[in-house]
Design an enzyme around this catalytic site. Structure first.
Site, short mmCIF file in Angstrom:
data_model
loop_
_atom_site.label_atom_id
_atom_site.label_comp_id
_atom_site.label_asym_id
_atom_site.label_seq_id
_atom_site.Cartn_x
_atom_site.Cartn_y
_atom_site.Cartn_z
N VAL A 9 61.83 -9.43 25.95
CA VAL A 9 62.19 -8.59 26.57
C VAL A 9 61.90 -6.83 26.31
CG1 VAL A 9 64.78 -8.14 25.32
CG2 VAL A 9 64.47 -8.25 27.98
N LYS A 10 61.83 -6.90 24.93
CA LYS A 10 61.30 -5.69 24.13
C LYS A 10 60.00 -4.99 25.10
CE LYS A 10 64.75 -4.89 21.86
NZ LYS A 10 65.87 -4.30 22.10
N ASP A 11 59.41 -5.44 25.60
CA ASP A 11 58.35 -5.00 26.20
C ASP A 11 58.57 -3.95 27.41
OD1 ASP A 11 56.60 -7.39 25.16
OD2 ASP A 11 56.11 -8.39 26.69
#
Length: 477
Positions: free
Chosen positions: A43-45
């Site tokens: 999700v941190k992309d």
């Protein structure tokens, strides 16, 4: 051609998949948003791309610059991936509890990895955030991403994750469940869904039991990239600006054991290989769904892949060592030798920065009570009733050795090596052989990641002796 000009176009737009409720529940359906299918695997992309693009727009990051961040791993990977695609150098500062797979991933992207001790108070110069800020300030062209206070963090989810969920559910979503780490995912996504639904969507934060977000005491825990640790020396616990508490309607605490067993079930029964924070989120989502009707719809965000945790959460030996697996109930286990009342009490620990006099007082008190005058020492002070995680052991304090030391000396100068660790689910015979081979007089008995007792070879021999009165499995473990 059905193709993309850049990998960056493949960030986000992750699918929803319906989860099967264990036992076939009658509550609301639960759909998981599979963030590990984003280009960089988490999700941190999304925030990696958004933060860098905003820094480019503002001029804070210029061509040939260096991206610097403090992270438990996933944000670093997202930033490193985007930096590689855009031609920037990346330096990532990680706590030493981060998995080996995360460190290897960062290096594969070409990032420089700086590892510092985890579990430090915010004001400590070696805290990962302080180290990253110094590196950025001392590097020509350096830019500190600062996910905890960067408004681009929640904004990325307001602009992408929230709209995707609304579109994918055709506006039918009624409940969002997400872990709270920096708070950006739940804040941005939750705000969009609330605005789009006219306030109908409820936002639930899933949190490790020990995390301060949901009222825990802040002691260390084992699920990475979720919750908030608070060191006992912290004078003021300043929460991230990226966490907008007013968006969250409810926080549900989830024990590490429940989270880790949930991800193992998801892998084996549903083919979803996800990380520990996903287990925290799914465990909470299933609780929420069980109390709802079939007309409602729960979406839970699964932040990253289990491939980053194969050496930990999916490794039976690691799980046994830390007391997260119960072992074979048909054979004597280490936990069967520990009285039930003792298993419920935290094992006392000494602070390695204590003086010899302070340690002697604690050891003599144990000796007077008939307990072994030996205590583990950890690198952080432990308040009464708190349990540090066992990997933080710095050594062992013994009455015999300290009695000959100067009372004002630092305890750290007079420690023996750390005691071996034996999980409660370990086979007792194998544990006895291991303890005898180590030559250590005692071992720390570990359950759910925390020390609960000390045990020596004689205690294990008694358990294994015929007619010892300790039936295998009698501990309920």
């Amino acid at each position: 051609m059905d193709a993309h000009d850049s990998l960056l176009e493949l960030i986000g737009n992750t699918p929803l998949v319906r989860l099967r409720a264990p036992g076939g529940g009658d509550g609301a359906p639960v759909y998981a948003k599979l963030e590990y299918l984003s280009a960089g695997g988490s999700v941190k992309d999304r925030i990696g791309l958004r933060m860098i693009e905003e820094a480019e727009r503002s001029g804070a990051l210029r061509p040939g610059g260096t991206v610097v961040e403090a992270t438990s791993g996933n944000t670093g990977a997202g930033l490193a991936m985007v930096a590689a695609a855009k031609g920037y150098r990346a330096v990532v500062v990680l706590p030493d509890k981060s998995s080996a797979e995360k460190i290897a991933t960062l290096r594969a992207y070409g990032a420089e990895v700086v590892v510092r001790p985890g579990g430090l108070p915010q004001h400590d110069p070696e805290h990962v955030v302080n180290v990253a800020e110094r590196i950025a300030a001392g590097t020509p062209g350096g830019w500190f991403a600062g996910q905890y206070g960067n408004p681009a963090n929640p904004e990325a989810h307001y602009l992408t994750t929230g709209p995707e969920i609304w579109r994918q559910t055709d506006g039918r979503v009624t409940h969002l469940v997400s872990c709270v780490g920096t708070g950006g995912t739940i804040s941005g996504t939750g705000r969009f869904l609330k605005e789009s639904s006219g306030g109908r969507v409820r936002v639930i934060g899933a949190d490790p039991t020990a995390s301060v977000y949901s009222g825990g005491d802040g002691r260390p825990y084992f699920v990475e990239a979720a919750g908030r640790f608070r060191h006992p020396e912290t004078a003021e616990d300043v929460w991230p600006d990226s966490y907008h508490q007013e968006v969250v309607d409810q926080l549900l605490p989830v024990p590490d054991r429940e989270a880790l067993h949930t991800i193992r079930r998801l892998a084996r029964e549903e083919g979803l290989l996800v990380g520990g924070s996903s287990g925290t989120a799914v465990a909470a989502a299933l609780r929420v769904a069980a109390g709802l009707g079939p007309q409602e719809l729960v979406v839970v965000i699964l932040p990253d892949s289990g491939r980053q945790y194969l050496s930990k959460y999916f490794n039976d030996e690691w799980m046994l060592q830390h007391g997260f697996l119960d072992g074979d109930p048909a054979a004597p286990r280490v936990g069967d030798a520990v009285p039930a009342a003792e298993r419920e009490r935290p094992l006392p620990y000494l602070h390695h920065r204590a003086t010899v006099a302070q340690a002697l007082a604690a050891l003599r008190e144990r000796a007077a009570a008939g307990a072994a005058p030996v205590l583990p020492a950890g690198p952080a002070p432990v308040a009464p009733g708190r349990q540090p995680t066992v990997p933080e052991l710095a050594g062992t304090a013994t009455l015999d050795r300290l009695a000959a030391a100067a009372p004002a000396d630092p305890l750290a100068d007079h420690l023996d090596p750390p005691l071996p660790r034996l999980g409660t689910g370990r086979d007792a015979a194998a544990a006895l052989a291991e303890l005898e081979d180590s030559g250590a007089p005692l071992a720390v008995v570990v359950h759910d990641g925390h020390g609960v007792a000390l045990i020596g070879p004689d205690g294990l021999r008694t358990l294994l002796a015929p007619n010892a009165g300790n039936a295998p499995g009698s501990s309920g473990r």
